[in-house]
Enzyme design. Structure first.
Site, mmCIF file in Angstrom:
data_model
loop_
_atom_site.group_PDB
_atom_site.id
_atom_site.type_symbol
_atom_site.label_atom_id
_atom_site.label_comp_id
_atom_site.label_asym_id
_atom_site.label_seq_id
_atom_site.Cartn_x
_atom_site.Cartn_y
_atom_site.Cartn_z
ATOM 1 C CB ALA A 114 2.732 -4.935 -12.239
ATOM 2 N N GLY A 153 -2.418 -4.586 -10.666
ATOM 3 C CA GLY A 153 -2.225 -6.026 -10.491
ATOM 4 C C GLY A 153 -2.630 -6.494 -9.093
ATOM 5 C CD GLU A 156 -5.066 -6.561 -13.462
ATOM 6 O OE1 GLU A 156 -3.917 -6.142 -13.190
ATOM 7 O OE2 GLU A 156 -5.452 -6.790 -14.612
ATOM 8 C CD GLU A 176 -3.606 -1.603 -14.029
ATOM 9 O OE1 GLU A 176 -4.581 -0.862 -13.752
ATOM 10 O OE2 GLU A 176 -3.439 -2.721 -13.501
HETATM 11 N N1 3HC Z 1 6.132 -0.627 -8.718
HETATM 12 C C1 3HC Z 1 7.359 -0.278 -8.281
HETATM 13 N N2 3HC Z 1 7.577 0.709 -7.383
HETATM 14 C C2 3HC Z 1 6.486 1.350 -6.918
HETATM 15 C C3 3HC Z 1 5.188 1.043 -7.327
HETATM 16 C C4 3HC Z 1 5.011 0.001 -8.276
HETATM 17 N N3 3HC Z 1 3.807 -0.389 -8.705
HETATM 18 N N4 3HC Z 1 4.320 1.859 -6.696
HETATM 19 C C5 3HC Z 1 5.065 2.643 -5.900
HETATM 20 N N5 3HC Z 1 6.361 2.351 -6.035
HETATM 21 C C6 3HC Z 1 7.486 2.946 -5.305
HETATM 22 C C7 3HC Z 1 7.658 4.411 -5.662
HETATM 23 O O1 3HC Z 1 8.487 4.570 -6.784
HETATM 24 C C8 3HC Z 1 8.296 4.938 -4.392
HETATM 25 O O2 3HC Z 1 9.644 4.592 -4.435
HETATM 26 P P1 3HC Z 1 10.745 5.556 -3.750
HETATM 27 O O3 3HC Z 1 10.359 5.656 -2.312
HETATM 28 O O4 3HC Z 1 12.014 4.889 -4.042
HETATM 29 O O5 3HC Z 1 10.607 6.878 -4.453
HETATM 30 C C9 3HC Z 1 7.659 4.124 -3.287
HETATM 31 O O6 3HC Z 1 7.115 2.956 -3.942
HETATM 32 C C10 3HC Z 1 6.530 4.831 -2.572
HETATM 33 O O7 3HC Z 1 5.632 5.345 -3.526
HETATM 34 P P2 3HC Z 1 4.914 6.748 -3.328
HETATM 35 O O8 3HC Z 1 5.896 7.805 -2.986
HETATM 36 O O9 3HC Z 1 4.050 6.958 -4.528
HETATM 37 O O10 3HC Z 1 4.045 6.443 -2.032
HETATM 38 P P3 3HC Z 1 2.597 6.943 -1.642
HETATM 39 O O11 3HC Z 1 2.314 6.380 -0.322
HETATM 40 O O12 3HC Z 1 2.455 8.402 -1.890
HETATM 41 O O13 3HC Z 1 1.607 6.222 -2.699
HETATM 42 C C11 3HC Z 1 0.726 4.397 -3.980
HETATM 43 C C12 3HC Z 1 1.472 4.833 -2.698
HETATM 44 C C13 3HC Z 1 -0.705 4.958 -3.972
HETATM 45 C C14 3HC Z 1 0.675 2.907 -4.015
HETATM 46 C C15 3HC Z 1 1.473 4.969 -5.211
HETATM 47 O O14 3HC Z 1 2.837 4.633 -5.110
HETATM 48 C C16 3HC Z 1 0.984 4.467 -6.528
HETATM 49 O O15 3HC Z 1 -0.005 4.970 -7.034
HETATM 50 N N6 3HC Z 1 1.688 3.484 -7.109
HETATM 51 C C17 3HC Z 1 1.413 2.997 -8.417
HETATM 52 C C18 3HC Z 1 0.184 2.134 -8.436
HETATM 53 C C19 3HC Z 1 -0.045 1.595 -9.817
HETATM 54 O O16 3HC Z 1 0.010 2.311 -10.791
HETATM 55 N N7 3HC Z 1 -0.315 0.293 -9.909
HETATM 56 C C20 3HC Z 1 -0.478 -0.344 -11.170
HETATM 57 C C21 3HC Z 1 0.841 -0.807 -11.666
HETATM 58 S S1 3HC Z 1 0.792 -1.461 -13.317
HETATM 59 C C22 3HC Z 1 0.069 -2.978 -13.130
HETATM 60 O O17 3HC Z 1 -0.280 -3.363 -12.057
HETATM 61 C C23 3HC Z 1 -0.032 -3.816 -14.361
HETATM 62 C C24 3HC Z 1 -0.920 -4.999 -14.160
HETATM 63 O O18 3HC Z 1 -2.207 -4.713 -14.639
HETATM 64 C C25 3HC Z 1 -0.392 -6.189 -14.860
#
Ligand code: 3HC
Ligand code: NAI
Length: 743
Positions: A114, A153, A156, A176
């Protein structure tokens, strides 16, 4: 609106596209309006029609297969326009009579979750469940084509496809929990159905990403390709059509959850196994409850439980803190006054001076990512001892399965030991980790100045000394910087990068870049005693020492901080590190409780007696009446009258001086932003992640309240650490926030 090219094609009516841009093989004119007639190529024709659905999603066709393509850099997060595009893509493809549908992403990754930045804002566009229902209930096979990371997400969404094809290096996970959440789009109900309950419990409570082999074994992936993903997914879709493969819906697969029904022991054991690691966090327990719902309830009822618990977490303070920490960590890497195109030193070989507690661990960080290291000690015996510790650490990691057995020799082979500093001549970065002694460090840097190649970075791992003073003995202070690793250096994520007054942009930017490469979370700090972390720690320590004279016990202080969420309090920590660090019997002057304890033969955990007494077998600690008496006697000798100190006072007096010092650090521009201070404390000092860090926490308590209490303690107790920071006073009066403060 658009022009279609067409060769050997059949006609298709009713394409409801917002815009059509066309390719080269066919030659028919159409338009993109709802009543238009658009041509569809025969499969072998490979014509590609393209329809931009929203700013981040487009629809293409490859013969009779529709491709919904997400292009939402940097990580294809599920922003509202992605959800809208996916839904429109499904509707259009089905209405257009596509035989199969592939969901695929551009850029570096499949959907990584998400869009976290949308959380807490006003809802826009369709919900994710609408998108997922459209996929899962589609009348034709839907294939998710996965590269990079399918997370949260994103996974998912993929679990609502009928089949999943991935490239070999893809990663899968429901992380998450790391954001204080649970998968809120059916993941808690679908993952256990596919992968089984034990796997789902482990993945969802740890947030661990798994590789393709493991994902295939867990049933998450149906086919792995070494070739072109798009082509493989299209071929899979065609095969699914040709072979009339079932439209497999994960929600309908109950075997694995039924296996676990009634097995309460499975959940009880799992809870016990993660209890220590997850203490204080709500999200792991809520994830488990959702999996229990998957096991015990029909799918839709399980979804309702997931929804309820997701919303509770999403609107609570823990997830707010953890989401804040996610962005804070990424912000820390951005240095506003250094241009993005600053030339970097390419670190092909690293040097480490000193193979003691820190040097060995520092060297491991580089070897772990394949960078060769030269490690130099003052004599062969110290070198052998240091390298033996490194080897033992690797062997332990191999024996507990955290690295492959072969990695021990591979990594050791990257570490070359020497007793000659001259061997640093070909290093691009040299990190000094000898004793904490300014004169020694200065003489070493003067020597390194003669040895290191022009342009090489010369770093010190000092934990508190003045990096400018060290830099001044060299002819190139612009190449000198601090790299303050934390112990154990191969484990701890934090690295304070200490920018000297003369450190060049290249030196700073290169050090930040290499820190990321060795998987550290780097925070840029300025020169001052103790930098950010230790400087704030000193304040907490000073007040804790003072309170035990006034009548609080070490056990009370430690308990209050443990209950707040720290892994241990200051007295347990001192016992662990050793009370005699820096203490010498000959010069001991009975001037602090710690000295008194040392004088009484209490050295901490290492001899079973410190602030606490330790069980020789279990190492369990027990408060010791002898220590309490020693402290009482010491208080009397200092003329301090003892009284009862409340837990609330303990908490305020430990944490408010840290908040105050953090504000002073910001006003002195030692840290760039309030959130950087939080990154230091969460990643280096055990500040509970679910409380965001001292700056975030202070904002949540209320700066006005904190200022008032600091004034009170300043009036009643005195001491420089109670002198109110003008910045803190100003932010409190302006309703500002420390966590948002930026220099
Ligand atoms: N939403 C918004 N922005 C995100 C994001 C997300 N889910 N994931 C990454 N970003 C942004 C970061 O803030 C960063 O922004 P910036 O360049 O402006 O600082 C940019 O994307 C790049 O991120 P990273 O520096 O972390 O890049 P990496 O290549 O090192 O890692 C990644 C990539 C493994 C995808 C890592 O960003 C990550 O782990 N992201 C989060 C993944 C996550 O937690 N997903 C679950 C979200 S909650 C959800 O999905 C709820 C659902 O169940 C309904
Ligand atoms: P240590 O005493 O374990 O190791 C220092 C090593 O340096 C010893 O092996 C010694 O033989 C070697 N050494 C001393 N003089 C030398 C010389 N002239 N040439 C080559 N080698 C020499 O010390 P530790 O704990 O590793 O600390 C090193 C530095 O790291 C200090 O500046 C310390 O403040 C800093 N630091 C220590 C942390 C800790 O928790 N131990 C945490 C963060 C920083």
């Amino acid at each position: 609106m658009a022009r279609t090219s067409h060769g050997d094609c059949e006609s298709l009516a009713g394409m409801t596209a917002v815009g059509v841009e066309l390719s080269n093989c066919c030659d028919v004119t159409g338009n993109g309006s709802a009543d238009s007639t658009v041509e569809r190529c025969a499969p072998e024709c490979l014509t590609r029609r393209m329809t931009q659905l929203t700013e981040s999603v487009r629809l293409e066709t490859d013969g009779d297969i529709a491709l919904i393509i997400v292009d939402n850099p940097p990580v294809n997060a599920l922003s509202w326009h992605v959800r809208q595009g996916l839904l429109d893509g499904m509707t259009t493809a089905v209405a257009d009579g596509a035989a199969g549908i592939v969901v695929i992403c551009e850029g570096r990754t499949f959907i990584a979750g998400a869009d976290i930045s949308e959380f807490g804002g006003a809802a826009q566009g369709p919900g994710l469940q609408e998108v997922q229902d459209a996929m899962e209930n589609a009348p034709v096979p839907v294939i998710a084509a996965i590269h990079g990371t399918a997370l949260g997400g994103g996974l998912e969404v993929a679990l609502c496809a009928h089949y999943r094809v991935s490239v070999a290096g893809a990663k899968f996970g429901l992380p998450e929990v790391n954001l204080g959440l649970l998968p809120g789009a059916g993941g808690t109900q679908r993952l256990p159905r596919l992968a089984g309950v034990p796997k789902a419990l482990e993945m969802m409570t740890s947030g661990r990403h798994i590789g393709t082999a493991e994902a295939q074994e867990a049933g998450l992936v149906d086919e792995v390709t070494d070739g072109d993903l798009r082509a493989a997914a299209i071929a899979f879709a065609r095969r699914a059509v040709a072979e009339n493969m079932p439209l497999a819906r994960v929600r309908d697969r109950d075997e694995k959850v039924l296996e676990a029904r009634g097995n309460t022991e499975l959940f009880a054991k799992f809870r016990a196994s993660i209890a220590r690691k997850t203490r204080g966090f709500l999200a792991p327990e809520y994830n488990i409850q959702c999996i229990e719902a998957a096991v015990n309830l029909p799918f839709d009822d399980g979804l309702a439980v997931e929804r309820r618990l997701f919303l509770e977490l999403m609107t609570g303070p823990q997830s707010a803190a953890q989401r804040y920490a996610f962005f804070a960590e990424r912000a820390a890497n951005k240095i506003p006054d250094i241009a993005a195109d600053t030339p970097l030193v390419d670190v092909a070989r690293c040097g480490v001076l000193g193979a003691g507690t820190m040097g060995g661990g520092i060297a491991m960080n580089f070897a772990n990512v394949g960078i060769p290291v030269t490690i130099v000690e003052r004599d062969q015996a110290s070198l052998d001892r240091g390298l033996a510790v490194v080897r033992k650490n690797y062997e332990r990691s191999a024996s507990n399965g955290s690295i492959p057995a072969a990695a021990v020799e591979e990594r050791m082979a990257l570490i070359t030991g020497s007793t000659d500093k001259g061997d640093f001549a070909d290093c691009d970065l040299v990190i000094e980790a000898v004793f904490e002694d300014m004169e020694l460090k200065k003489s070493i840097f003067a020597e390194l100045d003669q040895i290191c190649r022009p342009g090489a970075i010369m770093a010190s791992n000092t934990s508190a000394l003045d990096v400018n003073e060290i830099a001044a003995v060299t002819s190139r202070p612009e190449s000198v910087i601090g790299m303050h690793f934390f112990s154990p250096a191969n484990v701890m994520k934090l690295l304070e990068v200490v920018r000297g007054a003369k450190s060049s942009d290249t030196t700073v930017a290169s050090t930040m870049a290499i820190s990321k490469r060795i998987n550290k979370i780097a925070v840029l700090v300025g020169v001052c005693h103790g930098f950010v972390g230790n400087r704030m720690l000193f304040m907490r320590g000073a007040e804790a020492d003072r309170m035990i004279l006034e009548g609080a016990t070490p056990a009370q202080v430690d308990r209050v901080l443990y209950d707040f969420g720290f892994p241990m309090g200051p007295f347990a920590m001192m016992d662990l590190a050793g009370l005699d660090i820096g203490w010498k019997e000959e010069t001991s002057s009975t001037s602090t409780v710690r000295e008194v304890l040392c004088e009484n033969g209490r050295r901490g955990q290492k001899n079973g007696r410190g602030y606490y007494t330790y069980d020789p077998e279990t190492r369990a600690s027990t408060p010791d009446p002898e220590v309490e008496q020693l402290i009482k006697d010491f208080a009397i000798s200092k003329g301090v009258t003892q009284r009862e100190v409340s837990d609330q006072e303990v908490l305020e007096r430990c944490l408010y001086p840290m908040v105050n010092e953090g504000a002073k650090i910001l006003e002195e521009q030692i840290a760039i932003r309030g959130s950087d201070v939080d990154v230091v404390w969460v990643n280096g000092y055990g500040w509970p992640l679910y409380r965001g860090g001292p700056m975030h926490w202070a904002d949540s308590v209320g700066l006005g309240e904190i200022v008032e209490r600091i004034r009170h303690y300043s009036d009643t107790l005195g001491g420089s650490h109670w002198e109110l920071s003008p910045l803190l006073a100003r932010l409190a009066s302006e309703n500002g926030q420390l966590q948002r403060f930026s220099n």
